[in-house]
Design an enzyme around this catalytic site. Structure first.
Site, PDB file in Angstrom:
ATOM      1  N   ASP A   8     -18.527  34.924  -6.948  1.00  0.00           N
ATOM      2  CA  ASP A   8     -19.566  34.439  -7.853  1.00  0.00           C
ATOM      3  C   ASP A   8     -20.883  34.504  -7.055  1.00  0.00           C
ATOM      4  O   ASP A   8     -20.851  34.595  -5.820  1.00  0.00           O
ATOM      5  CB  ASP A   8     -19.246  32.987  -8.261  1.00  0.00           C
ATOM      6  CG  ASP A   8     -20.421  32.309  -8.936  1.00  0.00           C
ATOM      7  OD1 ASP A   8     -20.968  32.899  -9.877  1.00  0.00           O
ATOM      8  OD2 ASP A   8     -20.778  31.183  -8.517  1.00  0.00           O
ATOM      9  N   ASP A  10     -24.527  32.741  -8.101  1.00  0.00           N
ATOM     10  CA  ASP A  10     -25.405  31.565  -8.083  1.00  0.00           C
ATOM     11  C   ASP A  10     -24.651  30.311  -7.648  1.00  0.00           C
ATOM     12  O   ASP A  10     -23.646  29.940  -8.253  1.00  0.00           O
ATOM     13  CB  ASP A  10     -26.031  31.366  -9.461  1.00  0.00           C
ATOM     14  CG  ASP A  10     -27.038  32.456  -9.756  1.00  0.00           C
ATOM     15  OD1 ASP A  10     -27.988  32.587  -8.986  1.00  0.00           O
ATOM     16  OD2 ASP A  10     -26.850  33.201 -10.735  1.00  0.00           O
ATOM     17  N   GLU A  17     -29.571  28.166  -7.594  1.00  0.00           N
ATOM     18  CA  GLU A  17     -29.986  27.406  -8.776  1.00  0.00           C
ATOM     19  C   GLU A  17     -31.113  26.446  -8.415  1.00  0.00           C
ATOM     20  O   GLU A  17     -32.174  26.472  -9.020  1.00  0.00           O
ATOM     21  CB  GLU A  17     -28.795  26.642  -9.382  1.00  0.00           C
ATOM     22  CG  GLU A  17     -27.695  27.537  -9.927  1.00  0.00           C
ATOM     23  CD  GLU A  17     -28.094  28.367 -11.154  1.00  0.00           C
ATOM     24  OE1 GLU A  17     -29.270  28.386 -11.527  1.00  0.00           O
ATOM     25  OE2 GLU A  17     -27.213  29.026 -11.722  1.00  0.00           O
ATOM     26  N   GLY A  52     -29.777  31.985 -18.270  1.00  0.00           N
ATOM     27  CA  GLY A  52     -31.110  31.395 -18.234  1.00  0.00           C
ATOM     28  C   GLY A  52     -31.785  31.348 -19.600  1.00  0.00           C
ATOM     29  O   GLY A  52     -32.408  30.347 -19.966  1.00  0.00           O
ATOM     30  N   GLU A  54     -30.308  31.459 -22.578  1.00  0.00           N
ATOM     31  CA  GLU A  54     -29.538  30.530 -23.416  1.00  0.00           C
ATOM     32  C   GLU A  54     -29.884  29.083 -23.056  1.00  0.00           C
ATOM     33  O   GLU A  54     -29.981  28.206 -23.899  1.00  0.00           O
ATOM     34  CB  GLU A  54     -28.038  30.766 -23.200  1.00  0.00           C
ATOM     35  CG  GLU A  54     -27.511  32.104 -23.701  1.00  0.00           C
ATOM     36  CD  GLU A  54     -27.705  33.264 -22.743  1.00  0.00           C
ATOM     37  OE1 GLU A  54     -28.451  33.127 -21.744  1.00  0.00           O
ATOM     38  OE2 GLU A  54     -27.113  34.327 -22.985  1.00  0.00           O
ATOM     39  N   HIS A  81     -38.225  33.753 -19.694  1.00  0.00           N
ATOM     40  CA  HIS A  81     -37.096  34.248 -18.898  1.00  0.00           C
ATOM     41  C   HIS A  81     -37.477  35.493 -18.103  1.00  0.00           C
ATOM     42  O   HIS A  81     -37.122  35.634 -16.936  1.00  0.00           O
ATOM     43  CB  HIS A  81     -35.902  34.524 -19.829  1.00  0.00           C
ATOM     44  CG  HIS A  81     -34.630  34.769 -19.095  1.00  0.00           C
ATOM     45  ND1 HIS A  81     -33.860  35.890 -19.277  1.00  0.00           N
ATOM     46  CD2 HIS A  81     -34.000  34.037 -18.143  1.00  0.00           C
ATOM     47  CE1 HIS A  81     -32.810  35.819 -18.482  1.00  0.00           C
ATOM     48  NE2 HIS A  81     -32.864  34.714 -17.786  1.00  0.00           N
ATOM     49  N   LYS A  84     -39.682  34.321 -15.321  1.00  0.00           N
ATOM     50  CA  LYS A  84     -38.834  33.564 -14.367  1.00  0.00           C
ATOM     51  C   LYS A  84     -38.111  34.542 -13.441  1.00  0.00           C
ATOM     52  O   LYS A  84     -38.050  34.334 -12.227  1.00  0.00           O
ATOM     53  CB  LYS A  84     -37.834  32.695 -15.132  1.00  0.00           C
ATOM     54  CG  LYS A  84     -36.950  31.812 -14.275  1.00  0.00           C
ATOM     55  CD  LYS A  84     -35.725  32.495 -13.683  1.00  0.00           C
ATOM     56  CE  LYS A  84     -34.613  32.752 -14.647  1.00  0.00           C
ATOM     57  NZ  LYS A  84     -33.422  33.372 -13.984  1.00  0.00           N
ATOM     58  N   THR A 121     -20.664  37.877 -11.832  1.00  0.00           N
ATOM     59  CA  THR A 121     -21.696  36.880 -12.129  1.00  0.00           C
ATOM     60  C   THR A 121     -22.200  36.996 -13.560  1.00  0.00           C
ATOM     61  O   THR A 121     -22.109  38.068 -14.168  1.00  0.00           O
ATOM     62  CB  THR A 121     -22.879  37.039 -11.155  1.00  0.00           C
ATOM     63  OG1 THR A 121     -23.918  36.121 -11.518  1.00  0.00           O
ATOM     64  CG2 THR A 121     -23.459  38.442 -11.171  1.00  0.00           C
ATOM     65  N   THR A 122     -22.766  35.887 -14.055  1.00  0.00           N
ATOM     66  CA  THR A 122     -23.389  35.945 -15.369  1.00  0.00           C
ATOM     67  C   THR A 122     -24.908  36.113 -15.267  1.00  0.00           C
ATOM     68  O   THR A 122     -25.593  36.107 -16.280  1.00  0.00           O
ATOM     69  CB  THR A 122     -23.072  34.673 -16.188  1.00  0.00           C
ATOM     70  OG1 THR A 122     -23.586  33.557 -15.491  1.00  0.00           O
ATOM     71  CG2 THR A 122     -21.599  34.483 -16.384  1.00  0.00           C
TER      72      THR A 122
HETATM   73  C1  XBP Z   1     -25.254  31.497 -13.021  1.00  0.00           C
HETATM   74  C2  XBP Z   1     -25.956  31.449 -14.309  1.00  0.00           C
HETATM   75  C3  XBP Z   1     -27.241  32.140 -14.468  1.00  0.00           C
HETATM   76  C4  XBP Z   1     -28.366  31.665 -13.565  1.00  0.00           C
HETATM   77  C5  XBP Z   1     -29.692  32.199 -14.010  1.00  0.00           C
HETATM   78  O1  XBP Z   1     -24.384  32.567 -13.018  1.00  0.00           O
HETATM   79  O2  XBP Z   1     -25.461  30.840 -15.246  1.00  0.00           O
HETATM   80  O3  XBP Z   1     -27.621  31.944 -15.804  1.00  0.00           O
HETATM   81  O4  XBP Z   1     -28.451  30.259 -13.636  1.00  0.00           O
HETATM   82  O5  XBP Z   1     -29.670  33.566 -14.158  1.00  0.00           O
HETATM   83  P1  XBP Z   1     -23.180  32.732 -11.898  1.00  0.00           P
HETATM   84  P2  XBP Z   1     -30.245  34.281 -15.468  1.00  0.00           P
HETATM   85  O6  XBP Z   1     -22.762  31.346 -11.408  1.00  0.00           O
HETATM   86  O7  XBP Z   1     -22.094  33.424 -12.679  1.00  0.00           O
HETATM   87  O8  XBP Z   1     -23.714  33.597 -10.800  1.00  0.00           O
HETATM   88  O9  XBP Z   1     -31.558  33.673 -15.735  1.00  0.00           O
HETATM   89  O10 XBP Z   1     -30.306  35.748 -15.118  1.00  0.00           O
HETATM   90  O11 XBP Z   1     -29.251  34.009 -16.579  1.00  0.00           O
END
Ligand code: XBP
Length: 233
Positions: A8, A10, A17, A52, A54, A81, A84, A121-122
């Site tokens: 993963d 983040d 984060e 982010g 969402e 976004h 950001k 990752t998302t």
């Molecule tokens: C973490 C998330 C992401 C980040 C922000 O993903 O949920 O949304 O907080 O990135 P992971 P974006 O733990 O799977 O790495 O603004 O690109 O969504």
């Protein structure tokens, strides 16, 4: 037999984060004259929403000063976004986000042992490239046999889509991979794909209830050994 480690991003590779996305969101609010900011505590609550954009839309539902019209809200979320992510890239390229303890060492151990690695990752491919390019250099991509990001798996964690996609890319069965995650949604996603998970607790999920992990520990660093499964310490 274990054939790949699936990382993963983040919170797991770095405290992105708290020290990256949150800082960048607040800078984007300021630059776009959006009349609210997110505290560290509020952002922790909002992390229950994956993604982010969402997260912004979810928060706007209770922001009294958010545009009432859904289309204007969506456009504003899009604009915030995008900015950001630019600001996030600037923060990570400035070197402000070190890898968490033990991460670089495990990257090296995997390389030495011929153990393949994947990113699951998302967040977006651009955010992953910004972070890993800054920490591992321009050839960071060559260290990973699969990189699955939001663009490849739009159904975000806790959905299993990103993990299933990584297994498919690597041609592996679920029991041939091990995921490393920090958040309950990530654990659910990996488990739903049949992949075992080790949890390294991050700032925002330091005390979160985690179910179904093989082991839970404070970090991958040598000084902090993980607890046995189920102890959740
Ligand atoms: C973490 C998330 C992401 C980040 C922000 O993903 O949920 O949304 O907080 O990135 P992971 P974006 O733990 O799977 O790495 O603004 O690109 O969504």
């Amino acid at each position: 037999m274990l054939k790949a480690i699936l990382w993963d991003v983040d919170g797991t590779l770095a405290e992105t984060e708290r020290d990256g996305h949150l800082v960048a969101f607040n800078r984007a609010f300021e630059a776009l004259e959006v009349p609210w900011r997110w505290s560290e505590t509020r952002y922790g609550e909002l992390l229950a929403v994956a993604g982010g954009r969402e997260r912004l839309l979810h928060d706007m539902e209770r922001q009294l000063r958010a545009p009432p019209d859904p289309e204007r809200r969506a456009a504003l979320a899009e604009q915030i976004h995008r900015l950001k992510n630019e600001l996030y890239a600037a923060i990570v390229s400035g070197g402000a986000l070190p890898l968490r303890p033990g991460v670089a060492e495990l990257f090296d151990d995997c390389a030495r042992a011929g153990m393949r690695m994947g990113i699951v990752t998302t967040t977006s491919a651009a955010n992953v490239a910004a972070l890993l390019g800054a920490r591992l250099g321009t050839d960071w991509r060559s260290k990973f046999a699969a990189v699955v990001c939001a663009e490849h798996a739009p159904r975000k964690k806790p959905d299993s889509q990103a993990y299933l996609r990584a297994l498919d890319t690597l041609s592996l069965r679920p029991d041939e991979a091990l995921a490393i995650e920090d958040a309950p949604a990530g654990v659910t996603a990996a488990r739903a794909a049949g992949v075992a998970v080790v949890v390294v607790r991050s700032f925002y999920f330091a005390t979160a209830e985690v179910e179904g992990a093989l082991a839970v520990g404070p970090s991958l660093g040598r000084a902090g050994l993980g607890s046995a499964a189920g102890r959740n310490a």
